[in-house]
Structure formats: structure tokens, C-alpha cells
Design a protein around this motif. Structure first.
Motif, short mmCIF file in Angstrom:
data_model
loop_
_atom_site.label_atom_id
_atom_site.label_comp_id
_atom_site.label_asym_id
_atom_site.label_seq_id
_atom_site.Cartn_x
_atom_site.Cartn_y
_atom_site.Cartn_z
N ASN A 249 0.82 -1.22 0.00
CA ASN A 249 0.00 0.00 0.00
C ASN A 249 0.85 1.27 0.00
O ASN A 249 0.31 2.37 0.14
CB ASN A 249 -0.94 0.00 1.21
N LEU A 250 2.15 1.11 -0.17
CA LEU A 250 3.06 2.24 -0.07
C LEU A 250 2.78 3.31 -1.12
O LEU A 250 2.81 4.51 -0.82
CB LEU A 250 4.51 1.77 -0.15
N ALA A 251 2.46 2.90 -2.33
CA ALA A 251 2.21 3.88 -3.40
C ALA A 251 1.04 4.80 -3.04
O ALA A 251 1.12 6.02 -3.23
CB ALA A 251 1.95 3.18 -4.72
N SER A 252 -0.05 4.23 -2.51
CA SER A 252 -1.20 5.08 -2.16
C SER A 252 -0.87 5.96 -0.96
O SER A 252 -1.30 7.12 -0.91
CB SER A 252 -2.45 4.24 -1.90
N LEU A 253 -0.11 5.46 0.00
CA LEU A 253 0.28 6.28 1.15
C LEU A 253 1.20 7.42 0.69
O LEU A 253 1.01 8.57 1.08
CB LEU A 253 0.96 5.42 2.22
N LYS A 254 2.19 7.08 -0.13
CA LYS A 254 3.10 8.11 -0.65
C LYS A 254 2.34 9.13 -1.49
O LYS A 254 2.59 10.33 -1.42
CB LYS A 254 4.22 7.48 -1.48
N GLY A 255 1.39 8.63 -2.29
CA GLY A 255 0.59 9.51 -3.14
C GLY A 255 -0.21 10.51 -2.33
O GLY A 255 -0.51 11.61 -2.79
N ALA A 256 -0.56 10.13 -1.09
CA ALA A 256 -1.30 11.03 -0.21
C ALA A 256 -0.34 11.87 0.65
O ALA A 256 -0.77 12.59 1.55
CB ALA A 256 -2.24 10.23 0.69
N GLY A 257 0.98 11.75 0.39
CA GLY A 257 1.96 12.58 1.07
C GLY A 257 2.55 12.00 2.34
O GLY A 257 3.18 12.73 3.11
#
Length: 157
Positions: A57-65
């Protein structure tokens, strides 16, 4: 039991060694949102499930900053092996004396199979851009925790 943090509290600063041989300081991440998740032991079933869930889920977490940091009382060498074995792409930090876990309220009395002992309490603390706690969750479950955290943070799938 260490005092637990609550939203609005100032997040205790720390500098810890990471699995990749560098050091990570919370103060150096000021200006970004940080998810710090505390887990008892690398390469155990529950901790592996949780770490892989954060990885996936790292991409979605990173995408949210959000920057994700995993923290355990394991030695750097064990964390390096765990990180490589599970292809983890976020920093794993070593808190061998559990001082940071204690400062975050993630170290304390636990009960397992009728025995009471001191240990790491699976927890997640989210720190905002100014260094304040925006979310603190204690005694979380390894399975499904990241999905719940994403919902609590308002991050879509």
C-alpha cells in the motif's frame, strides 16, 4: 506502562539506525506527514503480514503525502535481512533499547498465553507536517491494519 500519545501532542523526536545502514531522524522529515508503525519482531508471521501490507500500500500512502517508517527492537542486521527477504521499500528502524517505543507509548505490559511481560505494543502513530500527532492507534491487529489506517486517513484505494 508508558503514557500513550494523543492527537495534538508533540511527537517525540528521535534519530535511529535504519536497516540500510543510514540513520533516520524525525526532525529531518518535518514538512512531510509520517506514519510510524511499531511492530514486535521482524520475520515473525504477524509482523511479516503487516510489513508486506505496508509495502503493498506504499504507493497510495506516498501519493497522499505520507512517509512510512517501521520501528522495532530488532538489531539492524536482522532488519536488513527482513527488509531484503520481503522486498520492503521503506525504512525499518532499530530501537534496541526501546526508548523511542516507550516515548511513543508503544512499550509496556503485555499478556500472552496467561503470562504478563513487558514488550512492544503493536501501534501506529501518524505525525503531521509540523511534528504533532494527528492519529495514534494502539494494540492494532497486524491483519487488516493498513486498510483501516487508510480509511482513517481518508486515503482511497
Amino acid at each position: 506502562m508508558s503514557e500513550r500519545l494523543a492527537p495534538g501532542d508533540s511527537a517525540p523526536d528521535f534519530t535511529l539506525p535504519a536497516a540500510d545502514g543510514t540513520s533516520v531522524s524525525l526532525s529531518a522529515l518535518r514538512g512531510t506527514k509520517v506514519v510510524i508503525y511499531f511492530y514486535p519482531a521482524a520475520a515473525t508471521p504477524g509482523c511479516t503480514t503487516e510489513a508486506c501490507d505496508f509495502r503493498d500500500n506504499l504507493a497510495s500512502l506516498k501519493g497522499a503525502g505520507y512517509t512510512v517508517l517501521g520501528l522495532s527492537p530488532d538489531a539492524v542486521g536482522k532488519l536488513a535481512s527482513f527488509s531484503e527477504q520481503e522486498s520492503l521499500t521503506f525504512p525499518l528502524l532499530s530501537d534496541e533499547d526501546h526508548a523511542v517505543a516507550a516515548a511513543y507509548g508503544a512499550w509496556g505490559e503485555k499478556k500472552n498465553y496467561g503470562k504478563t511481560y513487558e514488550g512492544l505494543i503493536r501501534s501506529t502513530v501518524v505525525v503531521d507536517e509540523e511534528g504533532s500527532v494527528s492519529l495514534a492507534q494502539y494494540n492494532v491487529r497486524a491483519t487488516g491494519h493498513v486498510a483501516k489506517l487508510r480509511r482513517d486517513l481518508g486515503i482511497d484505494a
